[in-house]
Design a protein around this motif. Sequence first.
Motif, PDB file in Angstrom:
ATOM      1  N   ASP A   1       0.860  -1.177   0.000  1.00  0.00           N
ATOM      2  CA  ASP A   1       0.000   0.000   0.000  1.00  0.00           C
ATOM      3  C   ASP A   1       0.901   1.234   0.000  1.00  0.00           C
ATOM      4  OD1 ASP A   1      -1.751   2.097   0.426  1.00  0.00           O
ATOM      5  OD2 ASP A   1      -2.872   1.069   2.007  1.00  0.00           O
ATOM      6  N   PRO A   2       1.297   1.719  -1.196  1.00  0.00           N
ATOM      7  CA  PRO A   2       2.193   2.872  -1.257  1.00  0.00           C
ATOM      8  C   PRO A   2       1.632   4.106  -0.557  1.00  0.00           C
ATOM      9  CG  PRO A   2       2.020   1.824  -3.408  1.00  0.00           C
ATOM     10  CD  PRO A   2       0.987   1.176  -2.522  1.00  0.00           C
ATOM     11  N   ALA A   3       0.323   4.327  -0.623  1.00  0.00           N
ATOM     12  CA  ALA A   3      -0.269   5.507   0.016  1.00  0.00           C
ATOM     13  C   ALA A   3      -0.089   5.463   1.536  1.00  0.00           C
ATOM     14  CB  ALA A   3      -1.750   5.622  -0.340  1.00  0.00           C
ATOM     15  N   ALA A   4      -0.193   4.279   2.122  1.00  0.00           N
ATOM     16  CA  ALA A   4      -0.019   4.122   3.572  1.00  0.00           C
ATOM     17  C   ALA A   4       1.435   3.819   3.937  1.00  0.00           C
ATOM     18  CB  ALA A   4      -0.930   3.010   4.085  1.00  0.00           C
ATOM     19  N   GLY A   5       2.283   3.582   2.936  1.00  0.00           N
ATOM     20  CA  GLY A   5       3.689   3.281   3.179  1.00  0.00           C
ATOM     21  C   GLY A   5       3.933   1.876   3.682  1.00  0.00           C
ATOM     22  N   VAL A   6       3.014   0.947   3.427  1.00  0.00           N
ATOM     23  CA  VAL A   6       3.123  -0.421   3.943  1.00  0.00           C
ATOM     24  C   VAL A   6       3.570  -1.369   2.844  1.00  0.00           C
ATOM     25  CG1 VAL A   6       1.849  -2.346   4.967  1.00  0.00           C
ATOM     26  CG2 VAL A   6       1.364  -0.006   5.690  1.00  0.00           C
ATOM     27  N   LEU A   7       4.540  -2.181   3.199  1.00  0.00           N
ATOM     28  CA  LEU A   7       5.100  -3.160   2.281  1.00  0.00           C
ATOM     29  C   LEU A   7       5.432  -4.397   3.098  1.00  0.00           C
ATOM     30  CD1 LEU A   7       6.413  -3.642  -0.558  1.00  0.00           C
ATOM     31  CD2 LEU A   7       8.467  -2.585   0.376  1.00  0.00           C
ATOM     32  N   ASP A   8       4.746  -5.514   2.837  1.00  0.00           N
ATOM     33  CA  ASP A   8       5.098  -6.705   3.616  1.00  0.00           C
ATOM     34  C   ASP A   8       5.261  -7.939   2.744  1.00  0.00           C
ATOM     35  OD1 ASP A   8       2.495  -7.914   3.399  1.00  0.00           O
ATOM     36  OD2 ASP A   8       1.832  -6.894   5.191  1.00  0.00           O
ATOM     37  N   VAL A   9       5.983  -8.906   3.314  1.00  0.00           N
ATOM     38  CA  VAL A   9       6.286 -10.154   2.624  1.00  0.00           C
ATOM     39  C   VAL A   9       6.031 -11.328   3.556  1.00  0.00           C
ATOM     40  CG1 VAL A   9       8.023  -9.172   1.067  1.00  0.00           C
ATOM     41  CG2 VAL A   9       8.723 -10.102   3.279  1.00  0.00           C
ATOM     42  N   VAL A  10       5.770 -12.471   2.940  1.00  0.00           N
ATOM     43  CA  VAL A  10       5.676 -13.744   3.634  1.00  0.00           C
ATOM     44  C   VAL A  10       6.989 -14.468   3.380  1.00  0.00           C
ATOM     45  CG1 VAL A  10       4.429 -15.927   3.773  1.00  0.00           C
ATOM     46  CG2 VAL A  10       3.181 -13.795   3.324  1.00  0.00           C
ATOM     47  N   MET A  11       7.542 -15.070   4.426  1.00  0.00           N
ATOM     48  CA  MET A  11       8.871 -15.681   4.343  1.00  0.00           C
ATOM     49  C   MET A  11       8.788 -17.194   4.554  1.00  0.00           C
ATOM     50  SD  MET A  11      10.594 -12.825   6.825  1.00  0.00           S
ATOM     51  CE  MET A  11      12.307 -13.213   6.515  1.00  0.00           C
ATOM     52  N   ALA A  12       9.600 -17.928   3.779  1.00  0.00           N
ATOM     53  CA  ALA A  12       9.706 -19.382   3.926  1.00  0.00           C
ATOM     54  C   ALA A  12      11.155 -19.769   3.667  1.00  0.00           C
ATOM     55  CB  ALA A  12       8.784 -20.093   2.942  1.00  0.00           C
ATOM     56  N   GLY A  13      11.591 -20.844   4.294  1.00  0.00           N
ATOM     57  CA  GLY A  13      12.973 -21.294   4.136  1.00  0.00           C
ATOM     58  C   GLY A  13      13.654 -21.350   5.490  1.00  0.00           C
ATOM     59  N   ASP A  14      14.878 -20.819   5.583  1.00  0.00           N
ATOM     60  CA  ASP A  14      15.594 -20.816   6.863  1.00  0.00           C
ATOM     61  C   ASP A  14      14.868 -19.988   7.912  1.00  0.00           C
ATOM     62  OD1 ASP A  14      17.591 -22.448   5.854  1.00  0.00           O
ATOM     63  OD2 ASP A  14      18.940 -20.778   5.380  1.00  0.00           O
ATOM     64  N   LEU A  15      14.114 -18.990   7.456  1.00  0.00           N
ATOM     65  CA  LEU A  15      13.242 -18.198   8.320  1.00  0.00           C
ATOM     66  C   LEU A  15      11.834 -18.305   7.769  1.00  0.00           C
ATOM     67  CD1 LEU A  15      15.368 -14.933   8.675  1.00  0.00           C
ATOM     68  CD2 LEU A  15      15.215 -16.835  10.298  1.00  0.00           C
ATOM     69  N   GLU A  16      10.874 -18.573   8.642  1.00  0.00           N
ATOM     70  CA  GLU A  16       9.484 -18.705   8.217  1.00  0.00           C
ATOM     71  C   GLU A  16       8.645 -17.717   9.018  1.00  0.00           C
ATOM     72  OE1 GLU A  16       6.561 -22.250   9.070  1.00  0.00           O
ATOM     73  OE2 GLU A  16       8.030 -22.769   7.499  1.00  0.00           O
ATOM     74  N   GLY A  17       7.859 -16.919   8.316  1.00  0.00           N
ATOM     75  CA  GLY A  17       7.023 -15.936   9.001  1.00  0.00           C
ATOM     76  C   GLY A  17       6.707 -14.770   8.085  1.00  0.00           C
ATOM     77  N   TRP A  18       6.871 -13.555   8.596  1.00  0.00           N
ATOM     78  CA  TRP A  18       6.567 -12.368   7.805  1.00  0.00           C
ATOM     79  C   TRP A  18       7.457 -11.206   8.233  1.00  0.00           C
ATOM     80  CZ3 TRP A  18       5.122  -8.180  10.689  1.00  0.00           C
ATOM     81  CH2 TRP A  18       4.586  -8.429  11.953  1.00  0.00           C
ATOM     82  N   ALA A  19       7.537 -10.226   7.332  1.00  0.00           N
ATOM     83  CA  ALA A  19       8.256  -8.986   7.617  1.00  0.00           C
ATOM     84  C   ALA A  19       7.465  -7.848   6.990  1.00  0.00           C
ATOM     85  CB  ALA A  19       9.668  -9.025   7.049  1.00  0.00           C
TER      86      ALA A  19
END
Length: 152
Positions: A71-89
């Motif tokens: 959401d560029p207007a709100a400045g939010v950028l997130d990802v889902v992570m899998a592999g050596d680290l599993e979760g989100w950022a």
Amino acid sequence: MDWNHYRFRSLWPLPAPAPDVYRALERIEDYARWWPQVREVTRLDDTSGVLTVRSLLPYDLMTTLRDGHRDPAAGVLDVVMAGDLEGWARWTVTARGSGSLARYDQQVVVRKPLLRRLAVPGRPLFRANHRLMMRAGRRGLAAHLAERRRAV
């Protein structure tokens, strides 16, 4: 307590406008240019890639990132992570004075076998390693943004 579960938050005050910071952060394929601990980014397609990081401690972490919410207007950028680290950022970029504040939140479970075995004695070192990596990332992004402003 799950010794392999981590929550991180980092705040990066940056002397650049929030839209510029957001655009730099959404270009993950450029991270290795300005973030010393990001060793390699391999794009898999338009919405995913493999990120390899290594900080002060002698181990690499390979994680597949998939776009989550943008959401560029709100400045939010997130990802889902899998592999050596599993979760989100998640990055949240907001205006702050004449610059901006980039807030990084991450919640992960470590899956790398060696790090799982060292979870209890290594936890303080792993957290310190993450802090060092984030500090270097902030400095690298600030320099990258300043260089881009000079080039314009």
